[in-house]
Design a protein around this motif. Structure first.
Motif, short mmCIF file in Angstrom:
data_model
loop_
_atom_site.label_atom_id
_atom_site.label_comp_id
_atom_site.label_asym_id
_atom_site.label_seq_id
_atom_site.Cartn_x
_atom_site.Cartn_y
_atom_site.Cartn_z
N THR A 17 0.85 -1.17 0.00
CA THR A 17 0.00 0.00 0.00
C THR A 17 0.89 1.23 0.00
OG1 THR A 17 -1.69 -1.19 1.27
CG2 THR A 17 -1.86 1.22 1.19
N ASP A 18 0.85 1.98 -1.09
CA ASP A 18 1.68 3.18 -1.22
C ASP A 18 1.01 4.38 -0.58
OD1 ASP A 18 3.48 1.70 -2.68
OD2 ASP A 18 2.84 2.48 -4.63
N ALA A 23 5.42 3.34 2.38
CA ALA A 23 4.62 2.22 1.89
C ALA A 23 4.51 1.20 3.01
CB ALA A 23 5.26 1.59 0.67
N LEU A 41 8.73 4.91 0.45
CA LEU A 41 8.28 4.62 -0.91
C LEU A 41 9.48 4.50 -1.84
CD1 LEU A 41 5.70 4.17 -2.52
CD2 LEU A 41 5.56 6.63 -2.86
#
Length: 139
Positions: A17-18, A23, A41
């Motif tokens: 999930t960014d 993330a 990220l």
């Protein structure tokens, strides 16, 4: 590369999930448990983190807390039930080996905490690890 990090758990990424900067990465471990890592990220992209990628979840022994009962009302994402296999105490600290499904963890806690919790081989515990304390490595 050799690392001083005691806890190196092989697994496979099951979800990413960014966010804007970070993330969260779900990793399925060999024993069936799942851990969540919160990494930048930028790091996720550089490592090619995506579903199906094989990774090592790396956790310093000083970043594992132990509980002797069910824990509720806590934001810590990673809660791995296990059994103490060994406790080695020194002047101030204790090294506690915990067998979890499919792996062994080492937790470094204070000698006082180990005594207050009554930790000994055979004790049931839950290893608690914040997602921000789980690093990931790829081959």
């Amino acid at each position: 590369m050799s690392l001083s990090i005691r806890n190196q758990l092989p697994g496979t990424v099951t979800g990413v999930t960014d966010g804007a900067v970070m993330a969260t990465v779900k990793v399925h471990l060999g024993g069936g448990q799942e851990v969540t890592a919160a990494i930048t990220l930028e790091a996720a992209r550089e490592l090619g983190i995506a579903e199906g990628v094989a990774v090592q979840a790396l956790i310093k022994s000083t970043e594992i807390s132990l509980a002797t009962g069910t824990v509720t009302g806590l934001s810590i994402r990673n809660r791995l039930p296990g059994t103490v296999t060994d406790v080695t105490t020194g002047g101030a600290m204790a090294s506690v080996k915990v067998s979890v499904e499919g792996a062994e963890l080492t937790a470094a806690i204070t000698k006082e905490s180990a005594a207050e919790l009554g930790l000994a081989p055979g004790s049931s515990v839950v290893a608690l690890i914040k997602s921000t304390e789980v690093s990931l490595a790829t081959a």
